[in-house]
Design a protein around this motif. Sequence first.
Motif, mmCIF file in Angstrom:
data_model
loop_
_atom_site.group_PDB
_atom_site.id
_atom_site.type_symbol
_atom_site.label_atom_id
_atom_site.label_comp_id
_atom_site.label_asym_id
_atom_site.label_seq_id
_atom_site.Cartn_x
_atom_site.Cartn_y
_atom_site.Cartn_z
ATOM 1 N N MET A 1 84.019 54.293 67.817
ATOM 2 C CA MET A 1 85.369 54.786 67.980
ATOM 3 C C MET A 1 85.857 55.496 66.721
ATOM 4 O O MET A 1 86.678 56.371 66.802
ATOM 5 C CB MET A 1 86.305 53.630 68.311
ATOM 6 N N ARG A 2 85.376 55.089 65.556
ATOM 7 C CA ARG A 2 85.856 55.685 64.314
ATOM 8 C C ARG A 2 84.930 56.784 63.807
ATOM 9 O O ARG A 2 85.005 57.159 62.655
ATOM 10 C CB ARG A 2 85.988 54.613 63.252
ATOM 11 N N ARG A 3 84.065 57.256 64.642
ATOM 12 C CA ARG A 3 83.158 58.314 64.232
ATOM 13 C C ARG A 3 83.855 59.658 64.308
ATOM 14 O O ARG A 3 84.726 59.882 65.130
ATOM 15 C CB ARG A 3 81.927 58.328 65.125
ATOM 16 N N ARG A 4 83.421 60.553 63.436
ATOM 17 C CA ARG A 4 83.948 61.911 63.468
ATOM 18 C C ARG A 4 82.782 62.867 63.655
ATOM 19 O O ARG A 4 81.669 62.609 63.190
ATOM 20 C CB ARG A 4 84.722 62.227 62.210
ATOM 21 N N ASP A 5 83.031 63.939 64.316
ATOM 22 C CA ASP A 5 81.998 64.933 64.532
ATOM 23 C C ASP A 5 81.767 65.694 63.242
ATOM 24 O O ASP A 5 82.705 66.218 62.638
ATOM 25 C CB ASP A 5 82.406 65.903 65.638
ATOM 26 N N MET A 6 80.512 65.752 62.819
ATOM 27 C CA MET A 6 80.171 66.496 61.618
ATOM 28 C C MET A 6 79.508 67.791 62.044
ATOM 29 O O MET A 6 78.619 67.799 62.888
ATOM 30 C CB MET A 6 79.247 65.674 60.726
ATOM 31 N N ASP A 7 79.949 68.866 61.470
ATOM 32 C CA ASP A 7 79.425 70.176 61.818
ATOM 33 C C ASP A 7 79.270 70.978 60.536
ATOM 34 O O ASP A 7 80.189 71.030 59.715
ATOM 35 C CB ASP A 7 80.377 70.878 62.784
ATOM 36 N N PHE A 8 78.104 71.573 60.360
ATOM 37 C CA PHE A 8 77.829 72.395 59.192
ATOM 38 C C PHE A 8 77.504 73.810 59.648
ATOM 39 O O PHE A 8 77.024 74.029 60.749
ATOM 40 C CB PHE A 8 76.638 71.841 58.402
ATOM 41 N N ASP A 9 77.773 74.758 58.776
ATOM 42 C CA ASP A 9 77.442 76.147 59.039
ATOM 43 C C ASP A 9 76.175 76.519 58.281
ATOM 44 O O ASP A 9 75.786 75.844 57.326
ATOM 45 C CB ASP A 9 78.584 77.070 58.592
ATOM 46 N N VAL A 10 75.561 77.613 58.708
ATOM 47 C CA VAL A 10 74.399 78.128 57.995
ATOM 48 C C VAL A 10 74.847 78.579 56.611
ATOM 49 O O VAL A 10 75.947 79.102 56.437
ATOM 50 C CB VAL A 10 73.763 79.288 58.793
ATOM 51 N N HIS A 11 74.036 78.331 55.616
ATOM 52 C CA HIS A 11 74.273 78.637 54.203
ATOM 53 C C HIS A 11 75.252 77.668 53.546
ATOM 54 O O HIS A 11 75.664 77.911 52.414
ATOM 55 C CB HIS A 11 74.740 80.078 53.981
ATOM 56 N N ASP A 12 75.633 76.579 54.214
ATOM 57 C CA ASP A 12 76.400 75.525 53.554
ATOM 58 C C ASP A 12 75.466 74.715 52.660
ATOM 59 O O ASP A 12 74.257 74.666 52.880
ATOM 60 C CB ASP A 12 77.032 74.581 54.578
ATOM 61 N N TRP A 13 76.028 74.070 51.665
ATOM 62 C CA TRP A 13 75.258 73.210 50.777
ATOM 63 C C TRP A 13 75.524 71.761 51.161
ATOM 64 O O TRP A 13 76.668 71.351 51.354
ATOM 65 C CB TRP A 13 75.645 73.456 49.332
ATOM 66 N N VAL A 14 74.452 70.959 51.271
ATOM 67 C CA VAL A 14 74.561 69.567 51.680
ATOM 68 C C VAL A 14 73.668 68.695 50.795
ATOM 69 O O VAL A 14 72.725 69.171 50.172
ATOM 70 C CB VAL A 14 74.140 69.373 53.161
ATOM 71 N N TYR A 15 74.027 67.418 50.731
ATOM 72 C CA TYR A 15 73.185 66.409 50.099
ATOM 73 C C TYR A 15 72.389 65.707 51.196
ATOM 74 O O TYR A 15 72.884 65.506 52.304
ATOM 75 C CB TYR A 15 74.023 65.379 49.346
ATOM 76 N N LEU A 16 71.182 65.287 50.872
ATOM 77 C CA LEU A 16 70.309 64.610 51.818
ATOM 78 C C LEU A 16 70.287 63.126 51.498
ATOM 79 O O LEU A 16 70.030 62.729 50.360
ATOM 80 C CB LEU A 16 68.897 65.191 51.741
ATOM 81 N N LYS A 17 70.578 62.295 52.494
ATOM 82 C CA LYS A 17 70.614 60.848 52.297
ATOM 83 C C LYS A 17 69.209 60.285 52.385
ATOM 84 O O LYS A 17 68.473 60.566 53.335
ATOM 85 C CB LYS A 17 71.503 60.181 53.339
ATOM 86 N N ILE A 18 68.842 59.507 51.377
ATOM 87 C CA ILE A 18 67.567 58.794 51.414
ATOM 88 C C ILE A 18 67.890 57.316 51.465
ATOM 89 O O ILE A 18 68.882 56.863 50.908
ATOM 90 C CB ILE A 18 66.688 59.137 50.198
ATOM 91 N N SER A 19 67.077 56.558 52.160
ATOM 92 C CA SER A 19 67.333 55.131 52.335
ATOM 93 C C SER A 19 66.510 54.344 51.330
ATOM 94 O O SER A 19 65.294 54.253 51.472
ATOM 95 C CB SER A 19 66.954 54.690 53.746
ATOM 96 N N PRO A 20 67.142 53.790 50.306
ATOM 97 C CA PRO A 20 66.374 52.980 49.362
ATOM 98 C C PRO A 20 66.011 51.636 49.988
ATOM 99 O O PRO A 20 66.879 50.849 50.339
ATOM 100 C CB PRO A 20 67.319 52.808 48.183
ATOM 101 N N MET A 21 64.725 51.412 50.182
ATOM 102 C CA MET A 21 64.233 50.148 50.710
ATOM 103 C C MET A 21 63.345 49.516 49.653
ATOM 104 O O MET A 21 62.691 50.214 48.878
ATOM 105 C CB MET A 21 63.435 50.371 51.996
ATOM 106 N N LYS A 22 63.292 48.221 49.609
ATOM 107 C CA LYS A 22 62.533 47.524 48.596
ATOM 108 C C LYS A 22 61.036 47.813 48.756
ATOM 109 O O LYS A 22 60.467 47.572 49.814
ATOM 110 C CB LYS A 22 62.793 46.027 48.698
ATOM 111 N N GLY A 23 60.443 48.336 47.719
ATOM 112 C CA GLY A 23 59.005 48.606 47.724
ATOM 113 C C GLY A 23 58.595 49.903 48.381
ATOM 114 O O GLY A 23 57.416 50.226 48.414
ATOM 115 N N VAL A 24 59.532 50.668 48.920
ATOM 116 C CA VAL A 24 59.205 51.918 49.602
ATOM 117 C C VAL A 24 59.584 53.078 48.683
ATOM 118 O O VAL A 24 60.679 53.107 48.137
ATOM 119 C CB VAL A 24 59.958 52.032 50.943
#
Length: 106
Positions: A1-24
């Motif tokens: 219910m609290r989600r928002r639609d995320m929309d990006f355009d071409v040539h936008d700059w974004v950060y990439l989320k990486i999942s830190p897991m123990k030992g990976v």
Amino acid sequence: MRRRDMDFDVHDWVYLKISPMKGVMRFGKKGKLSPQYVGPYQILRRVGKVAYKIDLQNKLASVHPFFHVSRLKKCVGDPTSIVSLEGLGVKENLSDKEVSVKILDR
């Protein structure tokens, strides 16, 4: 219910989320203190409704360049003004060596 639609355009700059897991090890980062996001990267094109192709660097060439919208975070500000750590003399453990320039008093 609290989600928002995320929309990006071409040539936008974004950060990439990486999942830190123990030992990976992903994207050359390992451990609890590794950053949650890497980047910024530029979006090359949109694939479908929820996937994007981003421009990865040469050292991340082995990673598949298509990512779900939930793995991306909008880069606020000018990504060209980000200073690289290589030129600053910062070590892997994020420490530096103090060098005194001039002794003012004895």
